[in-house]
Design an enzyme around this catalytic site. Structure first.
Site, PDB file in Angstrom:
ATOM      1  N   HIS A   1      -9.416   1.648   4.725  1.00  0.00           N
ATOM      2  CA  HIS A   1      -8.131   1.741   5.294  1.00  0.00           C
ATOM      3  C   HIS A   1      -8.608   2.586   6.329  1.00  0.00           C
ATOM      4  CE1 HIS A   1      -4.231   3.069   6.230  1.00  0.00           C
ATOM      5  NE2 HIS A   1      -3.827   1.699   5.692  1.00  0.00           N
TER       6      HIS A   1
ATOM      7  N   ASN B   1       0.830  -1.269  -0.055  1.00  0.00           N
ATOM      8  CA  ASN B   1       0.022   0.002   0.159  1.00  0.00           C
ATOM      9  C   ASN B   1       0.874   1.250  -0.186  1.00  0.00           C
ATOM     10  OD1 ASN B   1      -1.881   2.077   0.368  1.00  0.00           O
ATOM     11  ND2 ASN B   1      -2.380   1.314   2.538  1.00  0.00           N
TER      12      ASN B   1
ATOM     13  N   LYS C   1       0.067   4.270  -0.425  1.00  0.00           N
ATOM     14  CA  LYS C   1      -0.341   5.412   0.050  1.00  0.00           C
ATOM     15  C   LYS C   1       0.003   6.713  -0.865  1.00  0.00           C
ATOM     16  CE  LYS C   1      -0.320   3.287   4.517  1.00  0.00           C
ATOM     17  NZ  LYS C   1      -0.254   3.449   6.063  1.00  0.00           N
TER      18      LYS C   1
ATOM     19  N   GLY D   1       2.370   2.478  10.883  1.00  0.00           N
ATOM     20  CA  GLY D   1       3.395   3.518  10.702  1.00  0.00           C
ATOM     21  C   GLY D   1       4.013   4.083  11.949  1.00  0.00           C
TER      22      GLY D   1
ATOM     23  N   GLU E   1      -6.708   5.239   7.370  1.00  0.00           N
ATOM     24  CA  GLU E   1      -6.673   6.527   7.069  1.00  0.00           C
ATOM     25  C   GLU E   1      -7.902   7.019   6.463  1.00  0.00           C
ATOM     26  OE1 GLU E   1      -2.901   5.770   5.275  1.00  0.00           O
ATOM     27  OE2 GLU E   1      -1.831   5.302   7.288  1.00  0.00           O
TER      28      GLU E   1
ATOM     29  N   GLU F   1      -5.825  -4.556  10.468  1.00  0.00           N
ATOM     30  CA  GLU F   1      -4.508  -3.407  10.552  1.00  0.00           C
ATOM     31  C   GLU F   1      -4.985  -2.713  11.910  1.00  0.00           C
ATOM     32  OE1 GLU F   1      -2.484  -2.423   6.809  1.00  0.00           O
ATOM     33  OE2 GLU F   1      -4.318  -1.142   6.881  1.00  0.00           O
TER      34      GLU F   1
ATOM     35  N   SER G   1       3.219  -1.902  10.323  1.00  0.00           N
ATOM     36  CA  SER G   1       4.475  -1.995  10.737  1.00  0.00           C
ATOM     37  C   SER G   1       4.993  -3.370  10.458  1.00  0.00           C
ATOM     38  CB  SER G   1       4.691  -1.688  12.145  1.00  0.00           C
ATOM     39  OG  SER G   1       4.461  -0.274  12.473  1.00  0.00           O
TER      40      SER G   1
HETATM   41  P1  PGA Z   1       2.735   0.475   7.607  1.00  0.00           P
HETATM   42  O1  PGA Z   1       1.105   0.502   6.920  1.00  0.00           O
HETATM   43  O2  PGA Z   1       3.056  -0.813   7.207  1.00  0.00           O
HETATM   44  O3  PGA Z   1       3.433   1.618   7.213  1.00  0.00           O
HETATM   45  O4  PGA Z   1       2.517   0.485   8.794  1.00  0.00           O
HETATM   46  C1  PGA Z   1       0.482  -0.322   6.757  1.00  0.00           C
HETATM   47  C2  PGA Z   1      -0.830   0.033   6.177  1.00  0.00           C
HETATM   48  O5  PGA Z   1      -1.382   1.196   6.469  1.00  0.00           O
HETATM   49  O6  PGA Z   1      -1.464  -0.468   5.249  1.00  0.00           O
END
Ligand code: PGA
Length: 249
Positions: free
Chosen positions: A94, A9, A11, A172, A96, A166, A212
Site C-alpha cells: 500500500h 481496507n 486502515k 483519500g 501509505e 491505486e 476514492s
Molecule cells: P480511499 O482509500 O478509498 O479512502 O481513497 C483507498 C485505499 O487506500 O486503499
C-alpha cells in the site's frame, strides 16, 4: 473467468468493538454476493473478525505483515501469525506503507514471499504519485513496482496475487481516476502480466481499482472490462456504503 472482488481496507480506523460491530453488520447483509468480498482490518481485529465471519462468504485480510519469518523483531507480526488468525489475505505494498514506513521493492518482495509461503493470498498495491502522473510517468512507475517486487514469482505463485491499482493522488482525496484513466492503466497492467506470465494468466488476474472509490462512482468504474473490482478505504468504514459498492460489482 477471473474473480471479481470488492475489498475493504479499514486502515488504522475502528477499535476492536467498533470493528466487530461493523463486521457483524456486514455478515448479516452479505449472504450471496456476486463477487468475492474481503475486509482488511488492523492486526488486533483479525482473530475476532475471522471467527465471527466463519461460514460467511466474507474473507479477512491483514493490512501488512513482517518481512522476516520470526524472532527478535519487537512489535512485528509475521505472515504465519496472520494466517493463524484465520485471515486468508494480506494487503501488501500500500502506498501509505511505501511512503510512511519506507517499504522498498526488496522488502515487499520478501513480504510477498513469506505471505505466499504461509498460504496467504496477497492483494498487491501499486500506483503513481501526482507528480509522476503529471510528468506522464505512471506506466514506468507501476512497471518498476511490479518488476521490483512480484514479477520474480512463478506463474503458480502468481495465482495467489490480486493486483490493486491505486493512484496515490486519488487515495483519500476525493479525486478519483476517471473510468477512462482506470481502464487505460488496468489494460496496461494486464499487458505487463501477459508479457511476463502469458495471456491466460493475465486474463485470470484480478485487478482492482482503489482511490476514492465510493458508492456513487463504483458502478461506472467497474463497468470497464479490465477493472475487476475495488479496494475501498473510507467508504468501507460505513456498512451501507460498502454494501452498495458490493452490489455495484
Ligand atoms: P480511499 O482509500 O478509498 O479512502 O481513497 C483507498 C485505499 O487506500 O486503499
Amino acid at each position: 473467468m477471473r474473480t471479481k472482488m470488492v475489498a475493504g481496507n479499514w486502515k488504522m480506523n475502528k477499535n476492536l468493538q467498533e470493528g466487530v460491530a461493523l463486521a457483524t453488520e456486514l455478515k448479516k447483509a452479505v449472504k450471496d454476493p456476486k463477487c468475492a468480498v474481503v475486509i482488511g482490518t488492523p492486526f488486533i481485529h483479525l482473530a475476532s473478525v475471522a471467527e465471527l465471519l466463519k461460514g460467511s462468504p466474507i474473507k479477512v485480510a491483514a493490512e501488512n505483515c513482517a518481512d522476516h519469518e520470526k524472532g527478535a523483531y519487537t512489535g512485528e507480526v509475521s505472515a504465519e501469525m496472520v494466517k493463524s488468525t484465520g485471515a486468508e489475505y494480506v494487503i501488501l505494498g500500500h502506498s501509505e506503507r511505501r511512503q510512511y514506513y519506507a517499504e522498498s521493492y526488496e522488502m515487499l518482495a520478501e513480504k510477498v514471499r513469506l505471505a505466499l509461503a504461509n498460504g496467504l493470498k496477497v492483494i498487491f498495491c501499486i500506483g503513481e504519485v501526482k507528480e509522476e502522473r503529471e510528468a506522464g510517468r505512471q506506466n514506468e512507475v507501476v512497471k518498476a513496482q511490479l518488476e521490483g517486487s512480484v514479477f520474480g514469482l512463478s506463474a503458480e505463485e502468481w495465482k495467489s496475487i490480486t493486483l490493486a491499482y491505486e493512484p496515490v493522488w486519488a487515495i483519500g482525496t476525493g479525486l478519483t481516476a476517471t473510468p477512462a484513466q482506470a481502464q487505460e492503466m488496468h489494460a496496461y497492467l494486464r499487458g505487463l502480466v501477459a508479457a511476463r506470465f502469458g495471456q491466460q494468466v493475465a486474463d485470470d488476474t484480478t485487478i482492482l481499482y482503489g482511490g476514492s472509490c465510493n458508492e456513487k462512482n463504483a458502478a461506472e468504474l467497474f463497468a470497464n472490462p479490465d477493472v475487476d473490482g475495488g479496494l475501498i478505504g473510507g467508504a468501507a468504514l460505513v456498512a451501507e456504503k460498502f454494501l452498495a459498492i458490493i452490489a455495484a460489482r
